[in-house]
Design a protein around this motif. Structure first.
Motif, PDB file in Angstrom:
ATOM      1  N   PRO A  29       0.815  -1.209   0.000  1.00  0.00           N
ATOM      2  CA  PRO A  29       0.000   0.000   0.000  1.00  0.00           C
ATOM      3  C   PRO A  29       0.851   1.262   0.000  1.00  0.00           C
ATOM      4  CG  PRO A  29      -0.810  -1.562   1.622  1.00  0.00           C
ATOM      5  CD  PRO A  29       0.520  -2.083   1.124  1.00  0.00           C
ATOM      6  N   ALA A  30       0.345   2.300  -0.613  1.00  0.00           N
ATOM      7  CA  ALA A  30       1.054   3.577  -0.690  1.00  0.00           C
ATOM      8  C   ALA A  30       0.873   4.321   0.616  1.00  0.00           C
ATOM      9  CB  ALA A  30       0.526   4.396  -1.864  1.00  0.00           C
ATOM     10  N   ARG A  31       1.644   3.925   1.597  1.00  0.00           N
ATOM     11  CA  ARG A  31       1.549   4.536   2.914  1.00  0.00           C
ATOM     12  C   ARG A  31       2.819   5.292   3.251  1.00  0.00           C
ATOM     13  NH1 ARG A  31      -2.755   2.903   5.902  1.00  0.00           N
ATOM     14  NH2 ARG A  31      -3.839   1.083   5.143  1.00  0.00           N
ATOM     15  N   LEU A  38      -2.413   6.772   4.377  1.00  0.00           N
ATOM     16  CA  LEU A  38      -2.419   6.568   2.936  1.00  0.00           C
ATOM     17  C   LEU A  38      -2.057   7.871   2.248  1.00  0.00           C
ATOM     18  CD1 LEU A  38      -5.561   4.351   2.356  1.00  0.00           C
ATOM     19  CD2 LEU A  38      -3.185   3.711   2.006  1.00  0.00           C
ATOM     20  N   VAL A  41      -3.028   9.431  -4.177  1.00  0.00           N
ATOM     21  CA  VAL A  41      -2.655   8.651  -5.350  1.00  0.00           C
ATOM     22  C   VAL A  41      -3.156   9.378  -6.595  1.00  0.00           C
ATOM     23  CG1 VAL A  41      -3.036   6.444  -6.542  1.00  0.00           C
ATOM     24  CG2 VAL A  41      -2.746   6.493  -4.063  1.00  0.00           C
ATOM     25  N   LEU A  64      -7.483   0.729  -8.383  1.00  0.00           N
ATOM     26  CA  LEU A  64      -7.390   0.920  -6.925  1.00  0.00           C
ATOM     27  C   LEU A  64      -7.582  -0.402  -6.194  1.00  0.00           C
ATOM     28  CD1 LEU A  64      -9.297   4.310  -6.615  1.00  0.00           C
ATOM     29  CD2 LEU A  64      -6.854   3.931  -6.202  1.00  0.00           C
ATOM     30  N   ALA A  67      -4.441  -2.620  -6.624  1.00  0.00           N
ATOM     31  CA  ALA A  67      -3.317  -2.123  -5.826  1.00  0.00           C
ATOM     32  C   ALA A  67      -3.624  -2.173  -4.336  1.00  0.00           C
ATOM     33  CB  ALA A  67      -2.981  -0.695  -6.250  1.00  0.00           C
ATOM     34  N   ASP A  68      -4.777  -2.744  -3.962  1.00  0.00           N
ATOM     35  CA  ASP A  68      -5.206  -2.811  -2.569  1.00  0.00           C
ATOM     36  C   ASP A  68      -5.313  -1.416  -1.958  1.00  0.00           C
ATOM     37  OD1 ASP A  68      -6.113  -4.109  -0.295  1.00  0.00           O
ATOM     38  OD2 ASP A  68      -4.082  -4.391   0.518  1.00  0.00           O
ATOM     39  N   LEU A  69      -5.833  -0.486  -2.759  1.00  0.00           N
ATOM     40  CA  LEU A  69      -5.971   0.903  -2.331  1.00  0.00           C
ATOM     41  C   LEU A  69      -7.407   1.401  -2.472  1.00  0.00           C
ATOM     42  CD1 LEU A  69      -2.765   2.407  -3.965  1.00  0.00           C
ATOM     43  CD2 LEU A  69      -3.157   1.969  -1.549  1.00  0.00           C
ATOM     44  N   ALA A  72      -7.945   4.508  -0.693  1.00  0.00           N
ATOM     45  CA  ALA A  72      -6.939   5.558  -0.877  1.00  0.00           C
ATOM     46  C   ALA A  72      -7.583   6.869  -1.299  1.00  0.00           C
ATOM     47  CB  ALA A  72      -5.917   5.132  -1.919  1.00  0.00           C
ATOM     48  N   VAL A 147       2.539   2.805  -8.140  1.00  0.00           N
ATOM     49  CA  VAL A 147       1.861   1.923  -7.204  1.00  0.00           C
ATOM     50  C   VAL A 147       1.259   0.766  -7.984  1.00  0.00           C
ATOM     51  CG1 VAL A 147      -0.011   1.763  -5.524  1.00  0.00           C
ATOM     52  CG2 VAL A 147       1.344   3.846  -5.663  1.00  0.00           C
ATOM     53  N   ALA A 162       2.215   7.374  -6.532  1.00  0.00           N
ATOM     54  CA  ALA A 162       2.165   8.126  -5.279  1.00  0.00           C
ATOM     55  C   ALA A 162       3.494   8.840  -5.114  1.00  0.00           C
ATOM     56  CB  ALA A 162       1.904   7.197  -4.091  1.00  0.00           C
TER      57      ALA A 162
END
Length: 169
Positions: A29-31, A38, A41, A64, A67-69, A72, A147, A162
């Motif tokens: 994840p984009a964290r 988060l 994105v 999304l 990407a498991d977002l 987000a 991502v 991201a």
């Protein structure tokens, strides 16, 4: 935003001259490592003239999810400057409540050095391997990471990026 109001595209110019860093894809994840929150994105979009807003929306949602977002914060839809005024991307952006970022040719080509997908057709017409990836990277900033590399539907492509400001290398 009402139906009579136009989405004003933002324009991104090339920011960093010279060699770009090698292509990188952000894993997981984009964290933000510092806060765990988060990151915003950016969805880079390439599309054909006959593409509908619904096709773009469906592709962004699929990206999304992949990407498991799903939760987000989508901050923008980015595309080539010459396509940013198209009604399909403007309507999709309006539905999502985000701006359209118009990426200039020079910025696309600069970010294009960092794409991981190569389409011979797009490379011949646009000078980048993936318009969606280059647009996402350019709009997310000079330290952005992918991502999600390009995914495609019948008439559109989508990639997610991201900011990489505080990402580990």
């Amino acid at each position: 935003m009402g139906a009579d109001e136009a989405v004003t595209p933002l324009t991104i110019q090339a920011r960093v001259p010279g060699a770009a860093p090698p292509p990188q894809v952000l894993r997981g994840p984009a964290r933000s490592p510092a806060t765990g929150a988060l990151r915003p994105v950016v969805a880079g979009i390439g599309f054909r003239h006959a593409t509908t807003p619904d096709e773009i929306l469906t592709l962004v949602a699929a990206g999304l999810r992949q990407a498991d977002l799903a939760g987000a914060r989508l901050s923008a839809l980015a595309t080539a400057a010459d396509r940013a005024g198209d009604s399909a991307i403007r309507a999709a952006a309006e539905t999502l409540g985000v701006p359209v970022v118009a990426v200039a040719v020079e910025a696309l080509r600069e970010a294009g050095r960092r794409v991981v997908t190569r389409s011979a057709r797009i490379e011949a017409s646009r000078g980048v391997g993936s318009l969606a990836e280059a647009a996402a990277l350019a709009a997310a900033g000079p330290d952005a990471r992918l991502v999600l590399p390009r995914i495609a539907s019948a008439g559109a492509t989508c990639a997610l990026a991201a900011s990489g400001d505080d990402l580990p290398s």
